[in-house]
Design a protein around this motif. Structure first.
Motif, PDB file in Angstrom:
ATOM      1  N   TYR A  10       0.830  -1.208   0.000  1.00 19.90           N
ATOM      2  CA  TYR A  10       0.000   0.000   0.000  1.00 19.90           C
ATOM      3  C   TYR A  10       0.857   1.247   0.000  1.00 19.90           C
ATOM      4  CZ  TYR A  10      -3.726  -3.224   1.256  1.00 19.90           C
ATOM      5  OH  TYR A  10      -4.620  -4.264   1.254  1.00 19.90           O
ATOM      6  N   ILE A  11       0.513   2.170  -0.865  1.00 18.29           N
ATOM      7  CA  ILE A  11       1.089   3.503  -0.839  1.00 18.29           C
ATOM      8  C   ILE A  11       0.037   4.468  -0.312  1.00 18.29           C
ATOM      9  CG2 ILE A  11       1.950   5.435  -2.220  1.00 18.29           C
ATOM     10  CD1 ILE A  11       3.168   3.397  -4.133  1.00 18.29           C
ATOM     11  N   VAL A  13      -0.655   8.413   0.153  1.00 21.73           N
ATOM     12  CA  VAL A  13      -0.198   9.729  -0.295  1.00 21.73           C
ATOM     13  C   VAL A  13      -0.693  10.772   0.702  1.00 21.73           C
ATOM     14  CG1 VAL A  13      -0.193  11.429  -2.143  1.00 21.73           C
ATOM     15  CG2 VAL A  13      -0.276   8.978  -2.697  1.00 21.73           C
ATOM     16  N   VAL A 211      -0.795   9.381 -10.245  1.00 24.13           N
ATOM     17  CA  VAL A 211      -0.987   7.952 -10.014  1.00 24.13           C
ATOM     18  C   VAL A 211      -0.688   7.228 -11.323  1.00 24.13           C
ATOM     19  CG1 VAL A 211      -2.634   6.135  -9.385  1.00 24.13           C
ATOM     20  CG2 VAL A 211      -2.733   8.381  -8.256  1.00 24.13           C
ATOM     21  N   GLY A 220       0.860   2.328  -8.838  1.00 25.93           N
ATOM     22  CA  GLY A 220       1.883   3.078  -8.119  1.00 25.93           C
ATOM     23  C   GLY A 220       1.703   4.561  -8.330  1.00 25.93           C
ATOM     24  N   VAL A 221       2.769   5.319  -8.033  1.00 21.60           N
ATOM     25  CA  VAL A 221       2.734   6.770  -8.204  1.00 21.60           C
ATOM     26  C   VAL A 221       4.082   7.244  -8.718  1.00 21.60           C
ATOM     27  CG1 VAL A 221       1.061   7.074  -6.332  1.00 21.60           C
ATOM     28  CG2 VAL A 221       3.513   7.306  -5.844  1.00 21.60           C
ATOM     29  N   ALA A 234       2.998  -0.175  -6.023  1.00 18.48           N
ATOM     30  CA  ALA A 234       2.143  -0.785  -4.996  1.00 18.48           C
ATOM     31  C   ALA A 234       1.539  -2.065  -5.550  1.00 18.48           C
ATOM     32  CB  ALA A 234       1.027   0.175  -4.576  1.00 18.48           C
ATOM     33  N   GLU A 237      -2.755  -1.426  -3.502  1.00 14.87           N
ATOM     34  CA  GLU A 237      -3.555  -0.213  -3.601  1.00 14.87           C
ATOM     35  C   GLU A 237      -2.712   1.038  -3.426  1.00 14.87           C
ATOM     36  OE1 GLU A 237      -7.189   0.494  -1.525  1.00 14.87           O
ATOM     37  OE2 GLU A 237      -7.651  -1.627  -1.356  1.00 14.87           O
ATOM     38  N   VAL A 238      -3.188   2.096  -4.050  1.00 17.44           N
ATOM     39  CA  VAL A 238      -2.758   3.459  -3.750  1.00 17.44           C
ATOM     40  C   VAL A 238      -3.924   4.132  -3.029  1.00 17.44           C
ATOM     41  CG1 VAL A 238      -2.121   5.715  -4.697  1.00 17.44           C
ATOM     42  CG2 VAL A 238      -1.226   3.608  -5.746  1.00 17.44           C
ATOM     43  N   LEU A 456      -7.508   1.871  -6.194  1.00 14.34           N
ATOM     44  CA  LEU A 456      -7.328   3.282  -5.858  1.00 14.34           C
ATOM     45  C   LEU A 456      -8.463   3.736  -4.942  1.00 14.34           C
ATOM     46  CD1 LEU A 456      -5.718   5.927  -6.346  1.00 14.34           C
ATOM     47  CD2 LEU A 456      -7.241   6.363  -8.290  1.00 14.34           C
TER      48      LEU A 456
END
Length: 498
Positions: A10-11, A13, A211, A220-221, A234, A237-238, A456
């Motif tokens: 998980y990312i 932000v 994203v 990812g991002v 990721a 999920e982001v 997302l």
């Protein structure tokens, strides 16, 4: 573009109110790896924890980011300030911990986000529950604030010890995110301990540009870092926790939004989601600056709101629709009292909606922020009625005996002048919400997934469909807690995402 070699589940932000709590919740699942990306820097500066310094740090470019509005009123432009630091706005805000009312959240019940769900989250978060980490204290007493509370009582606004402990008209010394004389941000309460666990990383000064998608699945991002642009990946999920202004802009830069907005900004469409950036709601009010005299010496200078009251703008109102804050300032004057006080108020649940949208694909492209203050009859009526109620309180003893106006104010019966005064000389409470709202026609589903995409979610104040009748830090942290339930369950089950 360089890639970060590590791939996480998980990312997250943003490390603000929701992001800090969410990181803590996910860190409790050892099999889930988490990367938190924060655009700002570390929160080591001791001034960030001094409550009396909040007015200074709340606009300091080292710790905040400013968003300029489109012209309004007589053509003026305002700057909305948000935290750009570990802990986000909870590191620089006014520290008021105001849950709002049960009815605010029950209005969201159709999306599964009613009061019962929030109340459980509040109780788990608050240190007073015995389980939580977010410590809450009360503003310190002083002679001016005591007189203000006595005056409110004479106007049948009941003084209570806990502003969050009852409904109806009431007043109390402000509940604040302060303990032992120091600010306690969401990062202090949750994030700093979370990153001590081996499954959580925090990367600072990583300004997420977009994203990354494989089709419509977030993978990812891409972020601008001190080392240049870096892509982070990721597995699962982001989760965007960039706030009411940051989250919709990130979605739009990534190609998720209204096709007309995206095409005008030169961004290819990944997923059509026309509600992104709309439904922007904000508390707009009037601050009445006064001089106070002939009071006992009050000790140290003031730096925070001391008393919060919730009242009806008009006796015929169905319930409390106005919030009033009392903020003494300065130190002892020549008469032994204090310099003055700001009496501020605003309609609690405004119906006016604005918007924020990108104007180009880059981080440096200035967004178009349209506040659209006081654009509905309801908001104007509550503002005008509230002005008369507040002025009547100010004219009541015992506060009237020590308080005089220090700046011109409109007449209580002049509706056009009151609205104009709010637009031209009023204040914005920085309680913006709603740009990635929940709901059947909203940006996100009831489990915070961004419509039109997979992998997302958004979890922050932007998902609130309407403004809670209070401040926004507490419900934002509660959203982070609830998001933790949703994401942790999926992580533990290792269920595929629909």
């Amino acid at each position: 573009m360089p890639y970060d070699s590590s791939i996480v589940d998980y990312i997250i932000v943003g490390s603000g109110a929701a992001g800090s709590v969410l990181a803590h919740r996910l860190s409790q699942t050892p099999d889930c790896s988490v990367l938190v990306l924060e655009a700002g820097g570390a929160d080591h500066d001791e001034s960030l924890r001094v409550p009396a310094d909040f007015l200074a740090v709340g606009s300091d470019p080292r710790y905040t980011k400013q968003f300029a509005t489109e012209p309004f009123g007589d053509g003026q432009v305002e700057q909305w300030s948000v935290g750009r630091i570990t802990g986000g706005s909870t590191t620089v805000n006014g520290m008021i911990w105001n849950r709002g009312g049960a009815g605010d959240y029950d209005a969201w019940a159709a999306a599964g986000w009613g009061w019962a769900r929030f109340l459980e989250a509040f109780r788990m978060i608050e240190g007073s529950s015995g389980d939580g980490r977010q410590r809450i204290g009360l503003a310190g007493r002083d002679p001016a604030s005591d007189l203000w509370l006595d005056t409110l009582a004479r106007r049948e606004i009941t003084p209570v010890r806990d502003l969050n402990g009852s409904g109806g008209e009431r007043a109390a010394y402000a509940p604040l995110t302060i303990a032992d004389g120091h600010r306690v941000s969401a990062a202090d309460a949750y994030l700093h301990d979370a990153v001590k666990r081996p499954n959580v990383q925090l990367r600072l000064r990583c300004d997420v540009r977009l994203v990354v998608f494989d089709g419509t699945t977030a993978t990812g991002v891409e972020a601008v870092t001190p080392d240049g642009e870096v892509r982070f990946s990721a597995r699962r999920e982001v989760i965007i926790c960039a706030g009411t202004l940051g989250s919709p802009l990130l979605l739009e830069r990534s190609g998720v939004g209204d096709p007309q907005v995206l095409q005008a900004a030169g961004v290819p469409v990944v997923a059509e989601n026309r509600a992104v950036g709309g439904n922007l709601r904000q508390h707009r009010g009037i601050s009445l600056i006064t001089k106070l005299s002939n009071l006992p010496a009050a000790g140290a200078p003031f730096g925070t709101t001391t008393v919060v009251s919730v009242l009806k703008s008009d006796p015929g109102a169905a319930g409390p629709d106005t919030e009033v804050i009392f903020h003494p300032f300065g130190g002892p004057d020549a008469d032994g009292g204090i310099a003055g006080a700001a009496v501020g108020y605003y309609p609690r649940t405004p119906t006016s909606t604005g918007s924020i949208h990108i104007t180009g694909p880059g981080l440096d492209d200035v967004p178009r922020l349209v506040p659209n203050y006081l654009s509905t009859d309801q908001d104007r009526q509550v503002l005008v009625a509230g002005f008369a109620r507040v002025r009547a309180i100010m004219a009541t003893d015992p506060i009237a005996s020590v308080m005089t106006d220090a700046a011109p104010v409109p007449a209580a019966g002049d509706e056009a002048a009151i609205v104009r005064h709010s637009l031209e000389h009023g204040f914005v409470a920085n309680h913006q919400i709603g740009t990635c709202a929940l709901g059947p026609a909203g940006v996100v589903t009831d489990d915070l997934r961004v419509r039109g995409t997979d992998g997302l979610r958004v979890a922050d104040a932007s998902v609130m469909p309407t403004l809670p009748s209070g401040n926004t830090a507490a419900p934002s942290m509660a959203i982070g807690w609830i998001a933790g339930d949703l994401v942790s369950k999926a992580c533990m089950e290792r269920a595929p995402y629909a």
